[in-house]
Design a protein around this motif. Structure first.
Motif, PDB file in Angstrom:
ATOM      1  N   LEU A   1       0.829  -1.203   0.000  1.00 45.86           N
ATOM      2  CA  LEU A   1       0.000   0.000   0.000  1.00 45.86           C
ATOM      3  C   LEU A   1       0.861   1.250   0.000  1.00 45.86           C
ATOM      4  O   LEU A   1       2.030   1.226   0.420  1.00 45.86           O
ATOM      5  N   MET A   2       0.259   2.339  -0.463  1.00 39.45           N
ATOM      6  CA  MET A   2       0.837   3.658  -0.335  1.00 39.45           C
ATOM      7  C   MET A   2       0.159   4.350   0.841  1.00 39.45           C
ATOM      8  O   MET A   2      -1.076   4.394   0.914  1.00 39.45           O
ATOM      9  N   LEU A   3       0.962   4.849   1.769  1.00 40.83           N
ATOM     10  CA  LEU A   3       0.453   5.653   2.878  1.00 40.83           C
ATOM     11  C   LEU A   3       0.764   7.107   2.575  1.00 40.83           C
ATOM     12  O   LEU A   3       1.925   7.483   2.370  1.00 40.83           O
ATOM     13  N   LEU A   4      -0.278   7.936   2.521  1.00 39.14           N
ATOM     14  CA  LEU A   4      -0.151   9.368   2.266  1.00 39.14           C
ATOM     15  C   LEU A   4      -0.717  10.115   3.457  1.00 39.14           C
ATOM     16  O   LEU A   4      -1.848   9.851   3.889  1.00 39.14           O
ATOM     17  N   ALA A   5       0.044  11.044   3.995  1.00 43.75           N
ATOM     18  CA  ALA A   5      -0.458  11.871   5.083  1.00 43.75           C
ATOM     19  C   ALA A   5       0.121  13.274   4.927  1.00 43.75           C
ATOM     20  O   ALA A   5       1.260  13.439   4.471  1.00 43.75           O
ATOM     21  N   GLY A   6      -0.669  14.272   5.291  1.00 46.18           N
ATOM     22  CA  GLY A   6      -0.190  15.639   5.182  1.00 46.18           C
ATOM     23  C   GLY A   6      -1.048  16.589   5.996  1.00 46.18           C
ATOM     24  O   GLY A   6      -2.206  16.295   6.307  1.00 46.18           O
ATOM     25  N   ARG A   7      -0.474  17.735   6.332  1.00 49.54           N
ATOM     26  CA  ARG A   7      -1.202  18.735   7.106  1.00 49.54           C
ATOM     27  C   ARG A   7      -2.082  19.543   6.172  1.00 49.54           C
ATOM     28  O   ARG A   7      -1.580  20.174   5.234  1.00 49.54           O
ATOM     29  N   PRO A   8      -3.397  19.549   6.373  1.00 51.23           N
ATOM     30  CA  PRO A   8      -4.284  20.322   5.493  1.00 51.23           C
ATOM     31  C   PRO A   8      -3.939  21.810   5.526  1.00 51.23           C
ATOM     32  O   PRO A   8      -3.592  22.360   6.583  1.00 51.23           O
ATOM     33  N   LEU A   9      -4.025  22.450   4.363  1.00 54.41           N
ATOM     34  CA  LEU A   9      -3.751  23.879   4.272  1.00 54.41           C
ATOM     35  C   LEU A   9      -4.960  24.720   4.666  1.00 54.41           C
ATOM     36  O   LEU A   9      -4.818  25.841   5.150  1.00 54.41           O
ATOM     37  N   GLY A  10      -6.160  24.193   4.415  1.00 49.36           N
ATOM     38  CA  GLY A  10      -7.365  24.929   4.773  1.00 49.36           C
ATOM     39  C   GLY A  10      -7.565  26.196   3.968  1.00 49.36           C
ATOM     40  O   GLY A  10      -8.213  27.137   4.440  1.00 49.36           O
ATOM     41  N   GLU A  11      -7.013  26.234   2.749  1.00 53.86           N
ATOM     42  CA  GLU A  11      -7.154  27.405   1.885  1.00 53.86           C
ATOM     43  C   GLU A  11      -8.107  27.091   0.730  1.00 53.86           C
ATOM     44  O   GLU A  11      -8.281  25.923   0.362  1.00 53.86           O
ATOM     45  N   PRO A  12      -8.711  28.112   0.120  1.00 56.63           N
ATOM     46  CA  PRO A  12      -9.551  27.865  -1.055  1.00 56.63           C
ATOM     47  C   PRO A  12      -8.744  27.215  -2.164  1.00 56.63           C
ATOM     48  O   PRO A  12      -7.564  27.524  -2.359  1.00 56.63           O
ATOM     49  N   ILE A  13      -9.375  26.289  -2.882  1.00 57.01           N
ATOM     50  CA  ILE A  13      -8.726  25.611  -4.005  1.00 57.01           C
ATOM     51  C   ILE A  13      -9.550  25.856  -5.256  1.00 57.01           C
ATOM     52  O   ILE A  13     -10.734  25.513  -5.313  1.00 57.01           O
ATOM     53  N   VAL A  14      -8.924  26.456  -6.258  1.00 59.75           N
ATOM     54  CA  VAL A  14      -9.556  26.640  -7.558  1.00 59.75           C
ATOM     55  C   VAL A  14      -8.654  25.964  -8.582  1.00 59.75           C
ATOM     56  O   VAL A  14      -7.489  26.339  -8.729  1.00 59.75           O
ATOM     57  N   GLN A  15      -9.181  24.963  -9.263  1.00 59.17           N
ATOM     58  CA  GLN A  15      -8.385  24.188 -10.209  1.00 59.17           C
ATOM     59  C   GLN A  15      -8.979  24.276 -11.599  1.00 59.17           C
ATOM     60  O   GLN A  15     -10.200  24.181 -11.790  1.00 59.17           O
ATOM     61  N   TYR A  16      -8.096  24.458 -12.572  1.00 58.49           N
ATOM     62  CA  TYR A  16      -8.491  24.368 -13.973  1.00 58.49           C
ATOM     63  C   TYR A  16      -7.408  23.561 -14.668  1.00 58.49           C
ATOM     64  O   TYR A  16      -6.312  24.071 -14.935  1.00 58.49           O
ATOM     65  N   GLY A  17      -7.691  22.290 -14.898  1.00 62.36           N
ATOM     66  CA  GLY A  17      -6.698  21.430 -15.536  1.00 62.36           C
ATOM     67  C   GLY A  17      -5.402  21.406 -14.750  1.00 62.36           C
ATOM     68  O   GLY A  17      -5.390  21.063 -13.568  1.00 62.36           O
TER      69      GLY A  17
END
Length: 280
Positions: A241-257
């Motif tokens: 398995l891959m274990l991924l963990a990280g501290r959330p940024l809690g900022e707005p996310i706007v993605q376009y491609g």
């Protein structure tokens, strides 16, 4: 200590990207804040050259980091900064797009298996327009641990801790403080990796069957865990398995491609910069 709880178990969807590379999108797309600070995880794997040979011709990125982990195969990276790298079986490529990178990733084989993962990791707002960076890591550079009871760990990012064992990975990042481990559990083995409270924690099983606490998780399933408590993993017949963990940024996310920013206006600026040749 309380145990981390399972919040969801999901499966990816078959899709294609680049010039027609077949892959499984484990997560990504709609509602990117759901797994903050992680934006997307793709798993690719095929022994049919028609499903990977066209690769990923030149394309742009802005506002995040890409981590490519190759299990099998050979991929050549080239970018506008003049970097050229060959990613081989067991190697890792860590690219910080920041204000802009234009790069290509092309297979360096005509047959055989190409298999691995690409993860997108968000950058905080203050770093989105910083300097881009690129690093290649050969398989021998990645720390590997043989843990008691038949568990093996490749420590790509962050610090792996379990009991009295502590091992730093090849990459340490501020702000998101990611952990990225490839864990292999043999039959009848168990491990309890320590993950900081407050970190978002994801587990993706790509071989065998894993047991998370008392819950069985099958190959191809993604588990989202609660952000506090102890993590106990085991397997009766073996799992990887891959274990991924990280501290959330809690900022707005706007993605376009391939652009990930905080505001729509910043996306529009990225599109103008790419059109005008000033993105990178």
């Amino acid at each position: 200590m309380s145990q981390r709880e399972i919040l969801s178990i999901t499966s990816g969807r078959a899709t294609s990207d680049g010039a027609g590379v077949s892959l499984t999108r484990v997560f990504g797309g709609a509602a990117p804040e759901r797994f903050d600070p992680f934006l997307m995880l793709d798993e690719f794997g095929s022994n049919d050259p028609d499903e990977y040979i066209a690769g990923f011709p030149p394309h742009p990125h802005r506002g995040f980091e890409t981590i490519t982990y190759m299990l099998e195969g050979r991929m050549r990276h080239e970018d506008h900064m003049g970097n050229v790298g060959l990613l081989e079986s067991g190697g890792v490529q860590w690219m910080t797009a920041a204000r802009g990178v234009i790069h290509s990733e092309m297979p360096q084989q005509q047959e055989g298996t190409m298999r691995g993962f690409q993860l997108w990791l968000n950058l905080p707002s203050h770093a989105k327009l910083g300097d881009p960076d690129y690093r290649d890591f050969a398989p021998a550079e990645i720390p590997q641990l043989a843990l008691p009871g038949g568990v093996q760990a490749k420590v790509i990012a962050g610090v792996f801790k379990a009991g009295d064992i502590e091992q730093h990975g090849i990459v340490q990042r501020p702000d998101t403080e990611p952990l990225l481990f490839d864990l292999q559990l043999s039959a009848e083995s168990a491990v309890s990796p320590q993950v900081p409270d407050g970190h978002r924690l994801l587990l993706y099983v790509y071989e065998g069957t894993l047991r998370v606490g008392e819950q069985a998780v099958s190959k191809g399933q993604l588990v989202q865990m609660s952000q506090d408590g102890e993590l106990n993993l085991s397997s009766e017949r073996g799992a990887r398995l891959m274990l991924l963990a990280g501290r959330p940024l809690g900022e707005p996310i706007v993605q376009y491609g391939p652009f990930v920013m905080n505001r729509r206006e910043e996306i529009e600026q990225a599109l103008r910069d790419f059109r005008d040749g000033t993105l990178a």
